[in-house]
Design a protein around this motif. Structure first.
Motif, PDB file in Angstrom:
ATOM      1  N   GLY A 163      16.434 -19.199 -16.409  1.00 28.66           N
ATOM      2  CA  GLY A 163      17.038 -20.643 -16.870  1.00 28.66           C
ATOM      3  C   GLY A 163      16.024 -21.569 -17.539  1.00 28.66           C
ATOM      4  N   VAL A 164      16.739 -22.608 -17.905  1.00 31.49           N
ATOM      5  CA  VAL A 164      15.709 -23.756 -18.145  1.00 31.49           C
ATOM      6  C   VAL A 164      15.525 -24.984 -17.110  1.00 31.49           C
ATOM      7  N   ILE A 165      14.265 -25.441 -16.893  1.00 30.39           N
ATOM      8  CA  ILE A 165      13.999 -26.306 -16.048  1.00 30.39           C
ATOM      9  C   ILE A 165      14.578 -27.572 -16.827  1.00 30.39           C
ATOM     10  N   VAL A 166      15.410 -28.328 -16.084  1.00 27.27           N
ATOM     11  CA  VAL A 166      16.115 -29.662 -16.409  1.00 27.27           C
ATOM     12  C   VAL A 166      15.500 -30.891 -15.837  1.00 27.27           C
ATOM     13  N   ASP A 167      14.827 -30.468 -14.470  1.00 22.65           N
ATOM     14  CA  ASP A 167      14.157 -31.772 -13.843  1.00 22.65           C
ATOM     15  C   ASP A 167      13.007 -31.036 -13.118  1.00 22.65           C
ATOM     16  N   LYS A 168      11.938 -32.161 -13.259  1.00 25.44           N
ATOM     17  CA  LYS A 168      10.692 -31.806 -12.358  1.00 25.44           C
ATOM     18  C   LYS A 168      10.514 -32.828 -11.347  1.00 25.44           C
ATOM     19  N   LEU A 169      10.602 -32.628 -10.138  1.00 26.14           N
ATOM     20  CA  LEU A 169      10.780 -33.744  -9.362  1.00 26.14           C
ATOM     21  C   LEU A 169       9.508 -34.300  -8.313  1.00 26.14           C
ATOM     22  N   VAL A 170       8.420 -33.624  -8.697  1.00 23.31           N
ATOM     23  CA  VAL A 170       7.143 -33.700  -7.888  1.00 23.31           C
ATOM     24  C   VAL A 170       6.197 -33.613  -9.049  1.00 23.31           C
ATOM     25  N   GLU A 171       4.965 -34.344  -8.572  1.00 24.27           N
ATOM     26  CA  GLU A 171       3.696 -33.940  -9.246  1.00 24.27           C
ATOM     27  C   GLU A 171       2.509 -33.471  -8.464  1.00 24.27           C
ATOM     28  N   ILE A 172       1.447 -32.965  -9.006  1.00 21.47           N
ATOM     29  CA  ILE A 172       0.347 -32.449  -8.414  1.00 21.47           C
ATOM     30  C   ILE A 172      -0.546 -33.638  -7.242  1.00 21.47           C
TER      31      ILE A 172
ATOM     32  N   GLU B 230       6.313 -27.081   4.353  1.00 20.94           N
ATOM     33  CA  GLU B 230       5.609 -28.624   3.948  1.00 20.94           C
ATOM     34  C   GLU B 230       4.052 -28.024   3.210  1.00 20.94           C
ATOM     35  N   GLY B 231       3.580 -29.154   2.560  1.00 19.78           N
ATOM     36  CA  GLY B 231       2.149 -29.082   2.031  1.00 19.78           C
ATOM     37  C   GLY B 231       2.054 -29.925   0.885  1.00 19.78           C
ATOM     38  N   ILE B 232       0.790 -29.933   0.459  1.00 24.53           N
ATOM     39  CA  ILE B 232       0.415 -30.761  -0.743  1.00 24.53           C
ATOM     40  C   ILE B 232       0.469 -29.944  -2.107  1.00 24.53           C
ATOM     41  N   VAL B 233       1.090 -30.316  -3.037  1.00 23.22           N
ATOM     42  CA  VAL B 233       1.307 -29.758  -4.409  1.00 23.22           C
ATOM     43  C   VAL B 233       0.032 -29.728  -4.938  1.00 23.22           C
ATOM     44  N   GLU B 234      -0.361 -28.184  -5.090  1.00 26.46           N
ATOM     45  CA  GLU B 234      -1.684 -27.778  -5.642  1.00 26.46           C
ATOM     46  C   GLU B 234      -1.890 -27.885  -7.118  1.00 26.46           C
ATOM     47  N   LYS B 235      -0.693 -26.807  -7.630  1.00 21.82           N
ATOM     48  CA  LYS B 235      -0.576 -26.625  -9.027  1.00 21.82           C
ATOM     49  C   LYS B 235       0.802 -26.589  -9.364  1.00 21.82           C
ATOM     50  N   ILE B 236       1.221 -26.845 -10.645  1.00 20.88           N
ATOM     51  CA  ILE B 236       2.357 -26.937 -11.191  1.00 20.88           C
ATOM     52  C   ILE B 236       2.251 -26.039 -12.292  1.00 20.88           C
ATOM     53  N   PHE B 237       3.066 -24.736 -12.563  1.00 17.97           N
ATOM     54  CA  PHE B 237       2.917 -24.023 -13.738  1.00 17.97           C
ATOM     55  C   PHE B 237       3.753 -24.033 -14.829  1.00 17.97           C
TER      56      PHE B 237
ATOM     57  N   GLN C 201      12.539 -30.372   1.152  1.00 14.45           N
ATOM     58  CA  GLN C 201      12.578 -31.154  -0.065  1.00 14.45           C
ATOM     59  C   GLN C 201      12.667 -30.328  -1.504  1.00 14.45           C
ATOM     60  N   GLN C 202      13.599 -31.266  -2.450  1.00 16.95           N
ATOM     61  CA  GLN C 202      13.784 -30.517  -3.669  1.00 16.95           C
ATOM     62  C   GLN C 202      12.573 -30.886  -4.603  1.00 16.95           C
ATOM     63  N   VAL C 203      12.281 -29.955  -5.548  1.00 22.65           N
ATOM     64  CA  VAL C 203      11.165 -30.158  -6.518  1.00 22.65           C
ATOM     65  C   VAL C 203      11.544 -29.739  -7.760  1.00 22.65           C
ATOM     66  N   PHE C 204      12.566 -28.921  -8.070  1.00 20.53           N
ATOM     67  CA  PHE C 204      13.015 -28.532  -9.411  1.00 20.53           C
ATOM     68  C   PHE C 204      14.545 -28.381  -9.546  1.00 20.53           C
ATOM     69  N   ARG C 205      15.159 -28.642 -10.799  1.00 23.36           N
ATOM     70  CA  ARG C 205      16.499 -28.488 -10.909  1.00 23.36           C
ATOM     71  C   ARG C 205      16.430 -27.663 -12.250  1.00 23.36           C
ATOM     72  N   ILE C 206      17.116 -26.243 -11.992  1.00 23.92           N
ATOM     73  CA  ILE C 206      16.959 -25.233 -13.079  1.00 23.92           C
ATOM     74  C   ILE C 206      18.514 -25.282 -13.373  1.00 23.92           C
TER      75      ILE C 206
ATOM     76  N   ILE D 184       6.598 -21.269  -4.878  1.00 23.08           N
ATOM     77  CA  ILE D 184       7.828 -21.294  -5.121  1.00 23.08           C
ATOM     78  C   ILE D 184       8.145 -20.807  -6.760  1.00 23.08           C
ATOM     79  N   PHE D 185       9.168 -19.911  -6.501  1.00 19.57           N
ATOM     80  CA  PHE D 185       9.616 -18.778  -7.468  1.00 19.57           C
ATOM     81  C   PHE D 185      10.997 -19.484  -8.199  1.00 19.57           C
ATOM     82  N   SER D 186      10.998 -18.948  -9.396  1.00 22.30           N
ATOM     83  CA  SER D 186      12.418 -19.497 -10.109  1.00 22.30           C
ATOM     84  C   SER D 186      13.590 -18.174  -9.591  1.00 22.30           C
ATOM     85  N   PRO D 187      14.604 -18.773  -9.153  1.00 26.14           N
ATOM     86  CA  PRO D 187      15.611 -17.958  -8.454  1.00 26.14           C
ATOM     87  C   PRO D 187      16.518 -17.136  -9.472  1.00 26.14           C
TER      88      PRO D 187
END
Length: 418
Positions: free
Chosen positions: A238-247, A77-84, A255-260, A232-235
């Motif tokens: 692929g292509v990021i099709v959904d971004k589910l959180v913001e900074i 858990e934690g606060i989203v600090e950066k989204i790359f 909790q889910q944060v991306f869909r790839i 959090i790294f890409s497993p």
């Protein structure tokens, strides 16, 4: 009046004679051109008739799918600090996607490492045992206790005699006895400490100290593992099709944060009829066409055959896989696959541009031994990229016209341009 009419008819007669000789002269010239030789040869481009191994094919409409779709979650858990990255971005495997705040974790790690070092030093001291100076101090303390005990015993014996002679009362005797007992206990304690200093630290105490070190080490490992998981790294690629959180958002563990979605290689599913599915082989190459790229054919391979029919349709899903490095194919696209099945056979192929229509039938023009056009009726079969199967009076290696055949007629002389 008669003179005028005479002049008019005379002029008309002269003009008619001139026109007759002029026409005869052109006719003679034209006749001379015909006698000069045959008409010039028509320039054409040609290709050879090919003899290739083929199978029967069935055209099936399917859809493009992703082989892998991952809903990436956060382990801590934690606060989203950066989204790359953002939606639609192509990402490589192990590329960082998101960073959670981790300053408090770093402080906790420093504290845990300090505790680990302290427990290690304590263990080292126990393993090293007592130092010579400590042994001497323990011996001196034991000897001092022995002397005090001897003194207390002597005093008690003296008081017993004095009490017997009725010189002192019972209270003094009792007190001296208690003092002698206390001195004896102190001596035994000091002697026990001295003996321990000679023997060294007990095994149980060392094991306890080692366990403490392991606990502190595990705590550091756990905190450092949590620190790594704040990124959090890409497993996979692929292509990021959904971004589910913001900074700035708080993320809970799990909790889910991306869909790839994986998009290279890509997967195609074809619903194959029951009558054909038993004649399909794993690894067979399949030509695939997409409406978005009508001038291009992709080549896929049969990867898997699902042995369970789809309800209601009695068709079996056949999975194709093909490389998609330039991301031409998108997930959800409709495709048409030319799926080979059955046993292989030999067939003649010509370029599709060689086929023309004459009197409502397909024909090709062959270059005969005299370099003249020979029209050969054919029946067409399966397509293979830019080639098409033909059945007619043809042989492998025959030259068929692929460019310039629209104006040809049988027997016309040809000039091969390529």
């Amino acid at each position: 009046m008669n003179k005028i009419l005479f002049r008019y008819f005379a002029a008309l007669l002269v003009f008619s004679i001139f026109l007759f000789f002029s026409t005869e002269s052109r006719s003679e010239k034209g006749g001379a051109d015909k006698k000069n030789g045959p008409p010039p040869a028509t320039g054409v481009k040609v290709e050879k008739v090919k003899n290739e191994t083929v199978q029967e094919t069935i055209s099936i409409v399917g859809s493009v799918e992703s082989p892998r779709v991952s809903r990436i979650g956060s382990e801590v858990e934690g606060i989203v600090e950066k989204i790359f990255i953002d939606e639609g971005d192509m990402v490589k495997k192990v590329r960082p996607l998101l960073q959670l705040s981790n300053s408090q974790l770093k402080i906790n790690i420093l504290e845990a490492k300090a505790e680990e070092e302290e427990s290690k030093k304590n263990l080292e001291e126990l393993k090293a045992g007592s130092r010579p100076l400590e042994i001497e101090e323990a011996k001196a303390a034991m000897n001092e206790a022995a002397a005090l005990w001897t003194k207390a015993k002597n005093e008690y014996e003296r008081n017993k005699r004095l009490f017997k002679d009725k010189v002192i009362d019972e209270r003094l005797l009792t007190n001296s006895g208690l003092e002698a007992d206390a001195a004896e206990r102190a001596y035994h304690q000091k002697k026990f400490a001295y003996d321990l200093s000679l023997e060294g630290t007990r095994k149980e105490e060392i094991e306890k100290a080692e366990a403490s070190v392991n606990v502190k080490k595990a705590k550091v490992f756990l905190l450092e593992d949590q620190l790594k998981k704040t990124t959090i790294f890409s497993p996979f690629t692929g292509v990021i099709v959904d971004k589910l959180v913001e900074i700035g958002e708080w993320v809970d563990a799990g909790q889910q944060v991306f869909r790839i979605s994986q998009i290279d290689p890509i997967r195609i599913t074809l619903p194959v009829p029951e009558s054909v599915v038993g004649q399909i082989n794993i690894g067979t190459e399949v030509d695939v066409q997409v409406n978005a790229f009508t001038d291009r054919t992709f080549t896929a391979k049969v990867y898997k055959i699902i042995p369970e029919a789809q309800k209601g349709s009695r068709t079996f899903p056949v999975i194709l896989v093909l490389r998609n490095p330039e991301i031409f194919l998108k997930i959800g696209m409709m495709v048409k696959g030319m799926l080979p099945y059955g046993t292989e056979r030999k067939a003649l192929f010509v370029p599709q541009d060689a086929i023309t229509v004459s009197k409502e039938q397909n024909v090709v023009y062959v270059v005969d031994k005299d370099n003249k056009a020979k029209m050969v009726p054919v029946k067409t079969g399966i397509q293979r990229k830019s080639l098409i199967e033909v059945n007619g009076n043809l042989s492998p290696g025959d030259l068929v016209v692929t460019r310039g055949g629209e104006r040809l007629r049988p027997g016309m002389p040809l000039k091969i341009l390529n």
